[in-house]
Scaffold this motif. Structure first.
Motif, mmCIF file in Angstrom:
data_model
loop_
_atom_site.group_PDB
_atom_site.id
_atom_site.type_symbol
_atom_site.label_atom_id
_atom_site.label_comp_id
_atom_site.label_asym_id
_atom_site.label_seq_id
_atom_site.Cartn_x
_atom_site.Cartn_y
_atom_site.Cartn_z
ATOM 1 N N VAL A 1 41.623 38.068 60.401
ATOM 2 C CA VAL A 1 43.022 38.599 60.729
ATOM 3 C C VAL A 1 43.777 39.400 59.872
ATOM 4 O O VAL A 1 43.926 39.005 58.763
ATOM 5 N N THR A 2 44.120 40.500 60.336
ATOM 6 C CA THR A 2 44.707 41.709 59.147
ATOM 7 C C THR A 2 46.096 41.850 59.776
ATOM 8 O O THR A 2 46.462 41.646 61.010
ATOM 9 N N TYR A 3 46.819 42.417 58.759
ATOM 10 C CA TYR A 3 48.349 42.990 59.021
ATOM 11 C C TYR A 3 48.395 44.322 58.535
ATOM 12 O O TYR A 3 48.434 44.136 57.136
ATOM 13 N N GLY A 4 48.388 45.312 59.215
ATOM 14 C CA GLY A 4 48.555 46.709 58.492
ATOM 15 C C GLY A 4 47.180 47.048 57.651
ATOM 16 O O GLY A 4 47.297 47.441 56.429
ATOM 17 N N GLU A 5 46.110 46.655 58.273
ATOM 18 C CA GLU A 5 44.601 46.942 57.553
ATOM 19 C C GLU A 5 44.596 46.146 56.389
ATOM 20 O O GLU A 5 43.634 45.957 55.577
ATOM 21 N N ILE A 6 45.348 45.157 56.094
ATOM 22 C CA ILE A 6 44.999 44.127 54.777
ATOM 23 C C ILE A 6 44.839 42.688 55.616
ATOM 24 O O ILE A 6 45.762 42.223 56.195
ATOM 25 N N SER A 7 43.892 41.733 55.091
ATOM 26 C CA SER A 7 43.729 40.623 55.440
ATOM 27 C C SER A 7 44.731 39.677 55.148
ATOM 28 O O SER A 7 45.220 39.924 53.920
ATOM 29 N N ILE A 8 45.064 38.754 55.896
ATOM 30 C CA ILE A 8 46.033 37.689 55.474
ATOM 31 C C ILE A 8 45.420 36.727 54.369
ATOM 32 O O ILE A 8 46.461 36.009 53.791
ATOM 33 N N ASP A 9 44.164 36.654 54.222
ATOM 34 C CA ASP A 9 43.480 35.831 53.364
ATOM 35 C C ASP A 9 43.369 36.540 51.782
ATOM 36 O O ASP A 9 42.621 35.880 51.276
ATOM 37 N N ASP A 10 43.791 37.809 51.638
ATOM 38 C CA ASP A 10 43.554 38.496 50.429
ATOM 39 C C ASP A 10 44.674 38.307 49.484
ATOM 40 O O ASP A 10 45.785 38.665 49.469
ATOM 41 N N PHE A 11 44.008 37.582 48.125
ATOM 42 C CA PHE A 11 44.900 37.444 47.139
ATOM 43 C C PHE A 11 44.503 37.852 45.752
ATOM 44 O O PHE A 11 43.301 38.004 45.751
ATOM 45 N N VAL A 12 45.213 38.048 45.007
ATOM 46 C CA VAL A 12 44.825 38.541 43.721
ATOM 47 C C VAL A 12 45.700 38.173 42.626
ATOM 48 O O VAL A 12 46.710 38.077 42.592
ATOM 49 N N PHE A 13 44.814 37.450 41.477
ATOM 50 C CA PHE A 13 45.556 37.067 40.392
ATOM 51 C C PHE A 13 45.607 38.060 39.321
ATOM 52 O O PHE A 13 44.309 38.889 39.155
ATOM 53 N N GLU A 14 46.516 38.066 38.307
ATOM 54 C CA GLU A 14 46.535 39.178 37.440
ATOM 55 C C GLU A 14 46.624 38.283 35.905
ATOM 56 O O GLU A 14 47.361 37.355 35.925
ATOM 57 N N PHE A 15 45.832 38.537 35.154
ATOM 58 C CA PHE A 15 45.932 37.494 33.697
ATOM 59 C C PHE A 15 46.495 38.541 32.782
ATOM 60 O O PHE A 15 46.168 39.786 32.649
ATOM 61 N N ASP A 16 47.218 37.870 31.520
ATOM 62 C CA ASP A 16 47.135 38.707 30.730
ATOM 63 C C ASP A 16 45.904 38.588 29.435
ATOM 64 O O ASP A 16 45.227 38.194 29.839
ATOM 65 N N SER A 17 46.127 39.287 28.170
ATOM 66 C CA SER A 17 44.962 39.319 27.409
ATOM 67 C C SER A 17 44.606 38.156 26.796
ATOM 68 O O SER A 17 43.223 37.750 26.353
ATOM 69 N N SER A 18 45.400 36.935 27.012
ATOM 70 C CA SER A 18 45.042 35.791 26.489
ATOM 71 C C SER A 18 44.471 34.768 27.507
ATOM 72 O O SER A 18 44.105 33.698 27.134
ATOM 73 N N GLY A 19 44.342 35.380 28.875
ATOM 74 C CA GLY A 19 43.829 34.662 29.854
ATOM 75 C C GLY A 19 44.838 33.675 30.828
ATOM 76 O O GLY A 19 44.555 33.255 31.601
ATOM 77 N N ALA A 20 46.070 33.938 30.297
ATOM 78 C CA ALA A 20 47.479 33.108 30.917
ATOM 79 C C ALA A 20 47.455 34.070 32.202
ATOM 80 O O ALA A 20 47.493 35.349 32.171
ATOM 81 N N VAL A 21 47.733 33.257 33.403
ATOM 82 C CA VAL A 21 48.168 34.080 34.500
ATOM 83 C C VAL A 21 49.641 34.554 34.427
ATOM 84 O O VAL A 21 50.641 34.106 34.053
ATOM 85 N N MET A 22 49.618 35.886 34.815
ATOM 86 C CA MET A 22 50.927 36.679 34.830
ATOM 87 C C MET A 22 51.678 36.611 36.286
ATOM 88 O O MET A 22 52.802 36.336 36.277
ATOM 89 N N HIS A 23 50.875 36.978 37.375
ATOM 90 C CA HIS A 23 51.349 36.943 38.810
ATOM 91 C C HIS A 23 50.270 36.788 39.584
ATOM 92 O O HIS A 23 49.136 36.942 39.464
ATOM 93 N N ILE A 24 50.475 36.319 40.743
ATOM 94 C CA ILE A 24 49.769 36.506 42.137
ATOM 95 C C ILE A 24 50.324 37.336 43.038
ATOM 96 O O ILE A 24 51.399 37.716 43.218
ATOM 97 N N GLU A 25 49.497 38.250 43.886
ATOM 98 C CA GLU A 25 49.509 39.244 44.581
ATOM 99 C C GLU A 25 49.057 38.690 46.041
ATOM 100 O O GLU A 25 47.936 38.654 46.339
ATOM 101 N N PRO A 26 49.873 37.945 47.197
ATOM 102 C CA PRO A 26 49.298 38.074 48.360
ATOM 103 C C PRO A 26 49.426 39.349 48.963
ATOM 104 O O PRO A 26 50.446 39.813 49.562
ATOM 105 N N ARG A 27 48.326 39.847 49.055
ATOM 106 C CA ARG A 27 48.326 41.313 49.278
ATOM 107 C C ARG A 27 48.724 41.799 50.713
ATOM 108 O O ARG A 27 49.384 43.036 50.774
ATOM 109 N N ILE A 28 48.622 40.835 51.715
ATOM 110 C CA ILE A 28 49.445 41.329 52.840
ATOM 111 C C ILE A 28 50.901 41.557 52.819
ATOM 112 O O ILE A 28 51.435 42.116 53.758
ATOM 113 N N LEU A 29 51.539 40.888 52.134
ATOM 114 C CA LEU A 29 53.178 40.900 51.740
ATOM 115 C C LEU A 29 53.248 42.288 50.948
ATOM 116 O O LEU A 29 54.618 42.452 50.780
ATOM 117 N N ARG A 30 52.441 42.835 50.403
ATOM 118 C CA ARG A 30 52.604 44.049 49.405
ATOM 119 C C ARG A 30 53.540 43.952 48.265
ATOM 120 O O ARG A 30 54.376 44.647 47.876
#
Length: 555
Positions: free
Chosen positions: A520-549
């Motif tokens: 299931v997609t919304y505007g060509e991006i899947s509802i189940d698509d998530f990305v974590f971003e980490f800093d240089s120490s390995g700590a999580v900075m933020h999460i991106e539920p990509r369907i929400l832009r």
């Protein structure tokens, strides 16, 4: 904590005093069974030497080492008098793993579907010369591929001469066996007292053997398959098997105590009466002739997991089952022996354990890789009781896997779980946690004050998709590292309940979650698509539920 558990279990089980790690035993004995007794089998430990090493890809130092010196090692034959992680054992059929690895280093996957006769043409020549054309009597060598041999799917027999009892002194005629023509009795390679077979004699003799199955029909264990793969490797690399392994595997990976010849005196583990220690098996070395140590073997496994030499794509393809067996929990790879268990052994999520066993006379060994935890384990034994390797491996796995799963959840809870919110307002957030199940649990997910989990539930109800039991995030293996940016992709999987009832189903709809990913997609991006971003120490900075832009920052 789980390392201490392993140590105490080993100390008590083996009832020894000369191990590499030996905490005081007096406080432990009351909590454990008598010496030499376990839930997995009993043995008298003194006669069998054991060498174990456990490593993670996360660090070069060992997680766990254990080395025990069995009684009566044959020092007059050149044995060490104390077993360490560098002590050398014969590893038998684990040699097959090195043979396939060397093939992969030489673009093996490109040749996987090519006929073996491209590289060992005598097989076809001898088959035509000695065969009668019957597919019952003769292997169809033009159908046997390099990959079929590597994955035990060639359908050919187990051996040529090895295991042939016709040369023994037993009175076979008294037991109803027909008298054999002397030309039908192997004169090489059948037993340690015979010389190894030459290439010509071996191949001419083997092509006369009947096939076991049609190629690619079902797995059947074959030592000859790897004997032949050794010849193919020499043709591809243009060198001897020994030189190829030394140049391309042992030296680059610093496996300094591994080789194809008997090591120098004082390095090997030679049990009493182990006549096979220095037996030369000639061209059968690619199938079972390599020597190695626990340290070398665990490092070899670790380098496989790290893709130190192989491209990661090749490693991922290699660490996959290629055929099932009659057992629900056992599959075959190339030449992996793959067991499926649960993260708590009897409950929890499925864990795939990739192994290769090896035995040669007094030696019984095992290499274990657990890709889910990126763990490599080597277990080498030498002595009169080869089944000890089964007891030791079972103790390690049944202790280690639940502990690793618990540790992984604790690490995920520390790094990934928590509340993530929008910095730009709008009342958007996602809350992640862990439970006894797999993956990261999405406890709540809102966007602009709307409950997205409730929206997903309503969508499923309207489309007949069932009820959401949970929404979980799983890693995809997709990672990206840029300047000041480290990202890892995850996908959400919805655990659904569909039709009610407890009657067992063959077509269980609960196993079809893999079909719904990215559906299931919304505007060509899947509802189940998530990305974590980490800093240089390995700590999580933020999460991106990509369907929400948008991105949500960890609180």
């Amino acid at each position: 904590m789980y390392i201490l558990t392993l140590i105490t279990a080993f100390i008590t089980f083996l009832a020894i005093g000369n191990s590499a790690m030996a905490p005081p035993q007096t406080l432990l004995m009351s909590a454990f069974p008598p010496p030499g007794v376990s839930a997995f089998g009993n043995f008298t430990p003194n006669g069998t030497s054991v060498s174990v090493s456990v490593k993670s890809t996360a660090q070069e130092s060992s997680l766990f080492d254990f080395h025990f010196t069995g009684a009566g090692l044959n020092t007059s034959a050149g044995s060490t008098n104390r077993v360490t992680g560098d002590s050398v054992f014969r590893i038998g059929s684990i040699s097959k793993l090195f043979t396939v690895y060397a093939h992969l280093l030489h673009n093996g996957l490109d040749r996987w579907e090519q006929p073996i006769t491209n590289y060992v043409p005598e097989l076809l020549d001898y088959a035509r010369k000695f065969g009668n054309g019957s597919r019952i009597d003769n292997v169809n060598w033009e159908e046997v591929t390099v990959g079929a041999l590597a994955s035990q799917m060639s359908g050919i027999g187990a051996n040529y001469a090895l295991g042939d009892i016709s040369g023994s002194s037993l009175p076979f005629s008294q037991y109803g066996f027909p008298k054999l023509d002397p030309t039908d009795i192997p004169t090489c390679g059948a037993e340690p007292t015979q010389p190894p077979c030459s290439r010509e004699v071996y191949l001419q003799g083997f092509v006369k053997r009947h096939p076991v199955f049609a190629s690619q029909y079902t797995p059947v264990y074959s030592n000859t398959a790897f004997h032949i793969l050794g010849y193919a490797l020499e043709a591809i690399a243009g060198d001897t098997y020994e030189n190829i392994l030394q140049r391309d595997v042992f030296r680059p990976l610093d496996l300094n105590n591994s080789g194809t010849h008997t090591p120098r005196a004082g390095l090997g583990v030679i049990p009493p009466d182990a006549m096979e220690w220095d037996t030369n098996i000639g061209d059968e070395t690619p199938s079972g002739g390599i020597y190695s140590s626990a340290n070398d073997l665990v490092n070899f496994g670790r380098n496989i997991l790290l893709s130190t030499q192989l491209p990661p794509l090749v490693t991922r393809r290699w660490l996959k089952p290629l055929a099932h067996t009659s057992a629900l929990t056992f599959s075959v790879g190339a030449p992996w022996e793959i067991y499926r268990t649960m993260s708590n052994i009897t409950t929890g999520r499925i864990i795939d354990v990739y192994t290769k066993s090896g035995g040669y006379g007094s030696y019984a060994c095992l290499l274990i890789l657990i890709p889910d935890y990126e763990i490599s384990i080597s277990i080498l034994t030498a002595g009169p009781n080869g089944i000890v390797v089964n007891y030791v491996s079972e103790m390690i796995i049944q202790t280690l896997i639940p502990a690793l799963e618990k540790s992984a959840k604790e690490e995920a809870a520390k790094i990934l779980t928590g509340l993530y919110t929008s910095e730009t307002g709008g009342n958007s957030s996602i809350s992640l946690t862990v439970d006894d199940g797999p993956g990261l649990v999405v406890e709540s997910w809102t966007s602009n004050s709307s409950n997205l989990l409730q929206t997903a539930e309503e969508y499923l109800q309207a489309t007949g998709g069932g009820h959401i039991n949970s929404m979980r995030l799983y890693p995809t293996g997709l990672k990206d590292s840029q300047i000041c940016q480290n990202q890892a992709a995850y996908r959400a999987v919805f655990d659904l309940s569909t039709e009610p009832g407890s009657t067992p189903r063959v077509f269980d709809q609960n196993v079809n979650a893999w079909e719904n990913i990215d559906e299931v997609t919304y505007g060509e991006i899947s509802i189940d698509d998530f990305v974590f971003e980490f800093d240089s120490s390995g700590a999580v900075m933020h999460i991106e539920p990509r369907i929400l832009r948008s991105t949500l920052v960890k609180v």
